[in-house]
Design a protein around this motif. Structure first.
Motif, PDB file in Angstrom:
ATOM      1  N   HIS A 405       0.772  -1.400   0.042  1.00  0.00           N
ATOM      2  CA  HIS A 405       0.052   0.020  -0.002  1.00  0.00           C
ATOM      3  C   HIS A 405       0.989   1.271   0.109  1.00  0.00           C
ATOM      4  CE1 HIS A 405      -3.507  -2.244   0.510  1.00  0.00           C
ATOM      5  NE2 HIS A 405      -3.062  -2.995   1.759  1.00  0.00           N
ATOM      6  N   LEU A 406       2.072   1.148   0.071  1.00  0.00           N
ATOM      7  CA  LEU A 406       3.066   2.176   0.261  1.00  0.00           C
ATOM      8  C   LEU A 406       3.621   2.559  -1.101  1.00  0.00           C
ATOM      9  CD1 LEU A 406       3.983   4.164   2.582  1.00  0.00           C
ATOM     10  CD2 LEU A 406       6.150   2.552   2.692  1.00  0.00           C
ATOM     11  N   ARG A 407       3.305   4.166  -1.346  1.00  0.00           N
ATOM     12  CA  ARG A 407       4.154   4.584  -2.659  1.00  0.00           C
ATOM     13  C   ARG A 407       4.804   5.683  -2.329  1.00  0.00           C
ATOM     14  NH1 ARG A 407      -1.167   5.884  -5.893  1.00  0.00           N
ATOM     15  NH2 ARG A 407       0.435   6.972  -7.406  1.00  0.00           N
ATOM     16  N   GLY A 408       5.743   5.956  -3.380  1.00  0.00           N
ATOM     17  CA  GLY A 408       6.596   6.923  -3.055  1.00  0.00           C
ATOM     18  C   GLY A 408       5.843   8.315  -3.154  1.00  0.00           C
ATOM     19  N   GLY A 409       6.101   9.133  -2.040  1.00  0.00           N
ATOM     20  CA  GLY A 409       5.394  10.375  -2.032  1.00  0.00           C
ATOM     21  C   GLY A 409       4.617  10.349  -0.741  1.00  0.00           C
ATOM     22  N   ASP A 410       4.531   9.033   0.089  1.00  0.00           N
ATOM     23  CA  ASP A 410       3.874   8.817   1.061  1.00  0.00           C
ATOM     24  C   ASP A 410       4.561   9.350   2.349  1.00  0.00           C
ATOM     25  OD1 ASP A 410       1.538   8.018  -0.279  1.00  0.00           O
ATOM     26  OD2 ASP A 410       1.954   5.916   0.246  1.00  0.00           O
ATOM     27  N   ARG A 411       3.740   9.489   3.596  1.00  0.00           N
ATOM     28  CA  ARG A 411       4.685   9.445   4.826  1.00  0.00           C
ATOM     29  C   ARG A 411       4.850   8.309   5.019  1.00  0.00           C
ATOM     30  NH1 ARG A 411       2.085   7.829   9.418  1.00  0.00           N
ATOM     31  NH2 ARG A 411       2.712   8.595  11.332  1.00  0.00           N
ATOM     32  N   LEU A 412       6.300   8.339   5.760  1.00  0.00           N
ATOM     33  CA  LEU A 412       6.663   6.955   6.355  1.00  0.00           C
ATOM     34  C   LEU A 412       5.767   6.494   7.295  1.00  0.00           C
ATOM     35  CD1 LEU A 412       9.028   4.720   6.150  1.00  0.00           C
ATOM     36  CD2 LEU A 412       9.992   5.941   7.993  1.00  0.00           C
ATOM     37  N   PRO A 413       5.255   5.356   7.399  1.00  0.00           N
ATOM     38  CA  PRO A 413       4.388   4.701   8.471  1.00  0.00           C
ATOM     39  C   PRO A 413       5.127   4.504   9.689  1.00  0.00           C
ATOM     40  CG  PRO A 413       4.014   3.433   6.524  1.00  0.00           C
ATOM     41  CD  PRO A 413       5.188   4.070   6.234  1.00  0.00           C
ATOM     42  N   TRP A 414       4.706   4.917  10.730  1.00  0.00           N
ATOM     43  CA  TRP A 414       5.255   4.781  12.161  1.00  0.00           C
ATOM     44  C   TRP A 414       5.242   3.436  12.679  1.00  0.00           C
ATOM     45  CZ3 TRP A 414       2.744   5.004  17.162  1.00  0.00           C
ATOM     46  CH2 TRP A 414       3.422   4.758  18.242  1.00  0.00           C
ATOM     47  N   ASP A 430      18.483  15.071   6.265  1.00  0.00           N
ATOM     48  CA  ASP A 430      19.123  14.698   4.961  1.00  0.00           C
ATOM     49  C   ASP A 430      18.598  13.569   4.362  1.00  0.00           C
ATOM     50  OD1 ASP A 430      20.929  14.870   2.929  1.00  0.00           O
ATOM     51  OD2 ASP A 430      22.753  14.897   4.310  1.00  0.00           O
ATOM     52  N   TRP A 431      18.799  13.278   3.173  1.00  0.00           N
ATOM     53  CA  TRP A 431      18.174  12.003   2.762  1.00  0.00           C
ATOM     54  C   TRP A 431      18.887  10.510   3.416  1.00  0.00           C
ATOM     55  CZ3 TRP A 431      15.433  12.051  -2.000  1.00  0.00           C
ATOM     56  CH2 TRP A 431      15.492  13.158  -2.627  1.00  0.00           C
ATOM     57  N   GLN A 432      17.959   9.782   3.481  1.00  0.00           N
ATOM     58  CA  GLN A 432      18.380   8.460   4.153  1.00  0.00           C
ATOM     59  C   GLN A 432      17.727   7.307   3.573  1.00  0.00           C
ATOM     60  OE1 GLN A 432      16.714   7.584   8.285  1.00  0.00           O
ATOM     61  NE2 GLN A 432      16.448  10.047   8.253  1.00  0.00           N
ATOM     62  N   VAL A 473      13.694  -1.475  -0.323  1.00  0.00           N
ATOM     63  CA  VAL A 473      14.259  -0.107  -0.215  1.00  0.00           C
ATOM     64  C   VAL A 473      13.493   1.263  -0.213  1.00  0.00           C
ATOM     65  CG1 VAL A 473      16.386   1.332  -1.105  1.00  0.00           C
ATOM     66  CG2 VAL A 473      16.677  -1.188  -0.915  1.00  0.00           C
ATOM     67  N   TYR A 474      13.499   1.675   0.927  1.00  0.00           N
ATOM     68  CA  TYR A 474      12.738   2.967   1.139  1.00  0.00           C
ATOM     69  C   TYR A 474      13.768   4.094   1.166  1.00  0.00           C
ATOM     70  CZ  TYR A 474       9.109  -0.394   2.501  1.00  0.00           C
ATOM     71  OH  TYR A 474       8.134  -1.239   2.377  1.00  0.00           O
ATOM     72  N   LEU A 475      13.765   5.167   0.248  1.00  0.00           N
ATOM     73  CA  LEU A 475      14.497   6.284   0.296  1.00  0.00           C
ATOM     74  C   LEU A 475      13.665   7.466   0.838  1.00  0.00           C
ATOM     75  CD1 LEU A 475      16.946   8.082  -0.559  1.00  0.00           C
ATOM     76  CD2 LEU A 475      15.862   8.288  -2.772  1.00  0.00           C
ATOM     77  N   LEU A 476      14.229   7.905   1.777  1.00  0.00           N
ATOM     78  CA  LEU A 476      13.452   8.994   2.417  1.00  0.00           C
ATOM     79  C   LEU A 476      14.039  10.379   2.056  1.00  0.00           C
ATOM     80  CD1 LEU A 476      12.894   7.762   5.927  1.00  0.00           C
ATOM     81  CD2 LEU A 476      11.722   7.174   4.092  1.00  0.00           C
ATOM     82  N   ARG A 477      13.265  11.416   1.852  1.00  0.00           N
ATOM     83  CA  ARG A 477      13.640  12.718   1.508  1.00  0.00           C
ATOM     84  C   ARG A 477      14.062  13.459   2.963  1.00  0.00           C
ATOM     85  NH1 ARG A 477       8.744  14.979  -2.114  1.00  0.00           N
ATOM     86  NH2 ARG A 477       8.663  16.404  -0.553  1.00  0.00           N
ATOM     87  N   PRO A 478      14.749  14.698   2.684  1.00  0.00           N
ATOM     88  CA  PRO A 478      15.266  15.253   3.968  1.00  0.00           C
ATOM     89  C   PRO A 478      14.072  15.746   4.962  1.00  0.00           C
ATOM     90  CG  PRO A 478      16.557  16.136   2.173  1.00  0.00           C
ATOM     91  CD  PRO A 478      15.409  15.095   1.622  1.00  0.00           C
ATOM     92  N   THR A 480      11.550  13.619   5.515  1.00  0.00           N
ATOM     93  CA  THR A 480      10.902  12.346   6.028  1.00  0.00           C
ATOM     94  C   THR A 480       9.786  11.728   5.114  1.00  0.00           C
ATOM     95  OG1 THR A 480       9.284  13.040   7.593  1.00  0.00           O
ATOM     96  CG2 THR A 480      11.707  13.164   8.371  1.00  0.00           C
ATOM     97  N   TYR A 481       9.637  12.429   4.118  1.00  0.00           N
ATOM     98  CA  TYR A 481       8.367  11.567   3.084  1.00  0.00           C
ATOM     99  C   TYR A 481       9.266  10.707   2.288  1.00  0.00           C
ATOM    100  CZ  TYR A 481       4.659  14.638   4.472  1.00  0.00           C
ATOM    101  OH  TYR A 481       3.874  15.289   5.035  1.00  0.00           O
ATOM    102  N   VAL A 482       8.440   9.553   1.941  1.00  0.00           N
ATOM    103  CA  VAL A 482       9.101   8.554   1.192  1.00  0.00           C
ATOM    104  C   VAL A 482       9.485   8.966  -0.267  1.00  0.00           C
ATOM    105  CG1 VAL A 482       8.821   6.159   0.525  1.00  0.00           C
ATOM    106  CG2 VAL A 482       8.188   6.739   2.522  1.00  0.00           C
ATOM    107  N   ALA A 483      10.479   9.057  -0.859  1.00  0.00           N
ATOM    108  CA  ALA A 483      10.851   9.555  -2.157  1.00  0.00           C
ATOM    109  C   ALA A 483      10.907   8.359  -3.427  1.00  0.00           C
ATOM    110  CB  ALA A 483      12.270   9.912  -2.298  1.00  0.00           C
ATOM    111  N   LEU A 484      11.373   7.446  -2.818  1.00  0.00           N
ATOM    112  CA  LEU A 484      11.428   5.860  -3.584  1.00  0.00           C
ATOM    113  C   LEU A 484      11.129   4.857  -2.816  1.00  0.00           C
ATOM    114  CD1 LEU A 484      12.439   4.525  -6.329  1.00  0.00           C
ATOM    115  CD2 LEU A 484      14.730   4.407  -5.172  1.00  0.00           C
TER     116      LEU A 484
END
Length: 509
Positions: A405-414, A430-432, A473-478, A480-484
């Motif tokens: 259910h998770l897509r690029g652009g979503d908030r990372l689930p806690w 930063d990116w992580q 692999v979840y790439l997070l933007r600075p 904290t939203y999921v980019a990839l």
């Protein structure tokens, strides 16, 4: 008198933008034409998503300690409670902050300004923007200082956080379509007693004016926010608390002992046609204004600031091309339009006049709302929407991939597994990369070569329950939203994401 970013307006939006940028090593100048900081405010609610994002500024604990947690919302009809929504039980598995937090804007601004000053940046008060020009390589602004003297100020960019009557918006010629609610709003800070002074939020849906009772941190203190829509609205400037107090006292049994502050105002619902022109950007009320329904306004402006800050920093540090700044409007304007539409519908419902409207509000809604509150999906939908944790950038130019259910652009689930909280690493500005399970060696090597922080979490059932998948692999933007989201877990996809966009982590600046 040169800065990287000139910020016009020292409300929460401008102050958060200044804090973020300063933390990232960007030279800012923040001005406000008011001689003193505000001592009263309309904005109260700090939503869960804002508290999550404030972890990056080490602000969350200070905000929570200074305010009041609202654990439940109550709807009143005909002098009694008709339904209750317990926020704490709804959001417990969704966010570390399953409540609406009341922290008045004037106190909020003081905290932000103090933190900014501790970093060496002071708000320049009684300093007014007279105008500016953009030659494509810089912004040249004309300012009038507290001493009445005029001066030129050069900056790479200008950020208009200067409210509904924004000179920055006027200068770039951005239309501001929308309208004005005919109702007059009033705000009163009171010391009172009664069943609605129990630390929870209370909203009256009766046949007359709208009224909400917000608890404040001091016991027995509350803020009343209401409307008047009869002939009293024609004399808004001369209204006194005595002209509107009967409703609170009779319908919600609020016994007011003292009024500490009272004010009236009108509210618009508007969104600028554009949030950017050249080197000028619009944020907060300068870009969008709407009814106070849901306590969204201040939080949305803060979201604007955090979205734009890391992009400014990336471009100014040479970690991204100028084109990255185009993603600010692409990501924020759609949300602003939806928000204005949603809050307008809610406000229209609670203030509509006529026999049918009164019937729906006082007879049908009290029957339906408790029934809906029994359904977990309905409760979660309300909480996710109001808390802004459902806000996403799925359609934005920086979003890529999906898994489950998770897509690029979503908030990372806690998710919390044992003693491990997956939000702990999000203090990094930063990116992580996050991997839940095992990270292949080539992904580990790729992260090292790109300068990316890599967080690997041993796989636990709690991650699956939150919507995360093993070894993805979840790439997070600075911010904290999921980019990839890369379900293949390969280093090539990760490397290509950065190379194709000309991006690199801020720590590589």
């Amino acid at each position: 008198m040169r800065s990287d970013v000139l910020i016009v307006g020292a409300g929460p939006t401008g102050l958060v933008l200044a804090l973020w940028l300063t933390k990232l090593g960007i030279k800012v100048r923040i001005i406000d034409k008011a001689a003193e900081a505000g001592t009263s405010s309309r904005a109260l609610a700090v939503q869960a998503r804002t508290l999550e994002l404030y972890r990056q500024l080490d602000l969350t604990d200070a905000v929570i300690e200074s305010g009041h947690r609202v654990q439940a919302a109550n709807l009143w009809v005909k002098g009694g409670k008709a339904a209750q929504l317990r926020l704490a039980t709804i959001g417990t598995d969704l966010t570390p902050y399953p409540f609406v937090h009341v922290f008045p804007q004037d106190q909020h601004e003081r905290l932000l300004a103090q933190r900014l000053e501790a970093l060496g940046v002071k708000v320049e008060r009684a300093t007014e923007l007279l105008g500016f020009s953009d030659d494509g390589t810089r912004v040249l602004a004309r300012l009038r200082g507290a001493d009445g003297q005029e001066q030129d100020c050069e900056a790479s960019y200008i950020a208009g956080c200067d409210g509904a009557r924004s000179l920055v918006r006027e200068t770039i010629g951005a239309e501001f379509p929308g309208g004005t609610y005919r109702q007059v709003f009033y705000v009163a800070d009171v010391e009172a007693s009664g069943p609605a002074l129990d630390g929870q939020l209370h909203i009256d849906l009766d046949e007359a004016d709208f009224l909400a009772v917000f608890p404040l941190a001091n016991q027995g203190s509350a803020r009343l926010i209401g409307t008047v829509r009869d002939e009293r609205a024609d004399r808004a400037e001369t209204l006194r608390f005595e002209d509107v107090s009967d409703r609170a006292m009779e319908q919600m049994k609020v016994d007011v002992a003292k009024v500490n502050w009272f004010s009236t105002y009108r509210v618009h619902h508007r969104v600028a046609k554009h949030f950017r022109k050249g080197r000028a950007f619009l944020l907060g009320d300068a870009a969008h204004i709407h009814s106070p329904a849901g306590g969204q306004g201040m939080n949305t402006g803060i979201g604007d600031a955090i979205n734009l800050a890391w992009k400014f920093a990336s471009v100014l540090h040479g970690c991204a091309p100028e084109a990255l700044l185009d993603s600010y409007e692409a990501e924020r304007i759609g949300f602003a339009r939806r928000l204005v539409h949603t809050t307008d519908r809610v406000f229209t419902f609670v203030t509509a006049e006529g026999r049918v409207a009164d019937l729906v509000r006082t007879r049908i809604a009290p029957l339906l709302l408790p029934t809906m509150a029994h359904f977990q999906a309905a409760r979660e939908y309300v909480f996710r929407t109001v808390s802004q944790i459902t806000l996403n950038y799925r359609e934005g130019p920086l979003s890529q991939g999906s898994a489950g259910h998770l897509r690029g652009g979503d908030r990372l689930p806690w998710a919390v597994a044992g003693d491990e909280d997956n939000f702990a690493s999000l203090a990094l500005m930063d990116w992580q990369v996050h991997v839940y399970g095992k990270a292949p060696q080539d992904v580990i090597d790729c992260c090292k070569s790109l300068g990316l922080s890599l967080q690997v979490f041993d796989w636990q059932p709690e991650y699956a329950e939150a919507g995360l998948l093993e070894n993805v692999v979840y790439l997070l933007r600075p911010d904290t939203y999921v980019a990839l989201v890369d379900p293949t877990g390969t280093w090539e996809t990760l490397a290509r994401y950065f190379s194709s966009r000309g991006l690199k982590p801020l720590q590589r600046a």
